[in-house]
Design a protein around this motif. Structure first.
Motif, PDB file in Angstrom:
ATOM      1  N   GLN A  18       0.757  -1.182   0.004  1.00 50.58           N
ATOM      2  CA  GLN A  18       0.041   0.095   0.010  1.00 50.58           C
ATOM      3  C   GLN A  18       0.814   1.257   0.087  1.00 50.58           C
ATOM      4  O   GLN A  18       0.742   2.054  -0.700  1.00 50.58           O
ATOM      5  CB  GLN A  18      -0.789   0.213   1.250  1.00 50.58           C
ATOM      6  CG  GLN A  18      -2.096  -1.036   0.924  1.00 50.58           C
ATOM      7  CD  GLN A  18      -3.021  -0.815   2.193  1.00 50.58           C
ATOM      8  OE1 GLN A  18      -2.603  -0.537   3.446  1.00 50.58           O
ATOM      9  NE2 GLN A  18      -4.441  -1.094   2.116  1.00 50.58           N
ATOM     10  N   ALA A  19       1.891   1.392   0.743  1.00 50.27           N
ATOM     11  CA  ALA A  19       2.777   2.403   0.824  1.00 50.27           C
ATOM     12  C   ALA A  19       3.573   2.774  -0.512  1.00 50.27           C
ATOM     13  O   ALA A  19       3.677   3.979  -0.687  1.00 50.27           O
ATOM     14  CB  ALA A  19       3.763   2.312   1.867  1.00 50.27           C
ATOM     15  N   SER A  20       3.984   1.705  -1.187  1.00 46.71           N
ATOM     16  CA  SER A  20       4.671   1.909  -2.443  1.00 46.71           C
ATOM     17  C   SER A  20       3.490   1.995  -3.542  1.00 46.71           C
ATOM     18  O   SER A  20       3.990   2.334  -4.887  1.00 46.71           O
ATOM     19  CB  SER A  20       5.712   0.597  -2.613  1.00 46.71           C
ATOM     20  OG  SER A  20       4.597  -0.671  -2.995  1.00 46.71           O
ATOM     21  N   GLN A  21       2.153   2.122  -3.366  1.00 49.51           N
ATOM     22  CA  GLN A  21       1.156   2.170  -4.386  1.00 49.51           C
ATOM     23  C   GLN A  21       1.401   1.108  -5.354  1.00 49.51           C
ATOM     24  O   GLN A  21       1.175   1.167  -6.469  1.00 49.51           O
ATOM     25  CB  GLN A  21       1.275   3.495  -5.161  1.00 49.51           C
ATOM     26  CG  GLN A  21       0.911   4.812  -4.083  1.00 49.51           C
ATOM     27  CD  GLN A  21       0.858   5.936  -4.812  1.00 49.51           C
ATOM     28  OE1 GLN A  21       1.324   6.463  -6.037  1.00 49.51           O
ATOM     29  NE2 GLN A  21       0.151   6.882  -4.219  1.00 49.51           N
ATOM     30  N   GLY A  22       1.746  -0.091  -5.067  1.00 52.41           N
ATOM     31  CA  GLY A  22       1.896  -1.021  -5.769  1.00 52.41           C
ATOM     32  C   GLY A  22       0.856  -1.740  -6.584  1.00 52.41           C
ATOM     33  O   GLY A  22       0.719  -2.032  -7.706  1.00 52.41           O
ATOM     34  N   ILE A  23      -0.375  -1.688  -5.823  1.00 53.82           N
ATOM     35  CA  ILE A  23      -1.683  -2.146  -6.591  1.00 53.82           C
ATOM     36  C   ILE A  23      -1.903  -1.341  -7.661  1.00 53.82           C
ATOM     37  O   ILE A  23      -2.198  -1.630  -8.659  1.00 53.82           O
ATOM     38  CB  ILE A  23      -2.739  -2.341  -5.396  1.00 53.82           C
ATOM     39  CG1 ILE A  23      -2.185  -3.540  -4.650  1.00 53.82           C
ATOM     40  CG2 ILE A  23      -4.138  -2.583  -6.208  1.00 53.82           C
ATOM     41  CD1 ILE A  23      -3.133  -3.844  -3.195  1.00 53.82           C
ATOM     42  N   LYS A  24      -1.827   0.130  -7.265  1.00 52.28           N
ATOM     43  CA  LYS A  24      -2.193   1.230  -8.196  1.00 52.28           C
ATOM     44  C   LYS A  24      -1.387   0.942  -9.456  1.00 52.28           C
ATOM     45  O   LYS A  24      -1.815   1.081 -10.673  1.00 52.28           O
ATOM     46  CB  LYS A  24      -2.167   2.551  -7.631  1.00 52.28           C
ATOM     47  CG  LYS A  24      -2.554   3.827  -8.445  1.00 52.28           C
ATOM     48  CD  LYS A  24      -2.475   5.036  -7.852  1.00 52.28           C
ATOM     49  CE  LYS A  24      -2.983   6.258  -8.910  1.00 52.28           C
ATOM     50  NZ  LYS A  24      -2.646   7.390  -8.171  1.00 52.28           N
ATOM     51  N   SER A  28      -2.523   0.029 -13.634  1.00 48.30           N
ATOM     52  CA  SER A  28      -1.877   0.990 -14.367  1.00 48.30           C
ATOM     53  C   SER A  28      -1.033   0.200 -15.564  1.00 48.30           C
ATOM     54  O   SER A  28      -1.464   0.324 -16.728  1.00 48.30           O
ATOM     55  CB  SER A  28      -1.089   2.065 -13.962  1.00 48.30           C
ATOM     56  OG  SER A  28      -0.703   2.903 -14.999  1.00 48.30           O
ATOM     57  N   LEU A  29      -0.188  -0.657 -15.244  1.00 52.56           N
ATOM     58  CA  LEU A  29       0.494  -1.326 -16.155  1.00 52.56           C
ATOM     59  C   LEU A  29      -0.362  -2.480 -17.005  1.00 52.56           C
ATOM     60  O   LEU A  29      -0.439  -2.587 -18.211  1.00 52.56           O
ATOM     61  CB  LEU A  29       1.586  -2.307 -15.454  1.00 52.56           C
ATOM     62  CG  LEU A  29       2.971  -1.374 -15.242  1.00 52.56           C
ATOM     63  CD1 LEU A  29       3.608  -2.286 -14.446  1.00 52.56           C
ATOM     64  CD2 LEU A  29       3.528  -1.108 -16.474  1.00 52.56           C
TER      65      LEU A  29
END
Length: 65
Positions: A18-24, A28-29
């Motif tokens: 969540q902190a790295s915005q990995g899901i977002k 996007s990819l």
């Protein structure tokens, strides 16, 4: 490689994602690859098969578990 062995490891991993915005960023990819796949599919002649592949590709971004 460290595995999820300790109590709280899963929660730590979730917070890190969540902190790295990995899901977002992953979404996007996936959206970029989906658009490119559809663009490439549109190079084929129109057919039921091509249209089914396009619909399938579009659903990949909206599917739920």
């Amino acid at each position: 490689m460290r595995r999820f062995k300790e109590s709280g490891d899963v929660e730590k991993a979730r917070k890190a994602v969540q902190a790295s915005q990995g899901i977002k960023r992953t979404y996007s990819l996936a959206e970029q690859y989906t658009k490119e796949a559809i663009r490439q599919l549109n190079n084929f002649s129109s057919s039921d098969e091509r249209n089914a592949l396009i619909r399938f590709t579009e659903k990949l971004l909206t599917r739920r578990k």
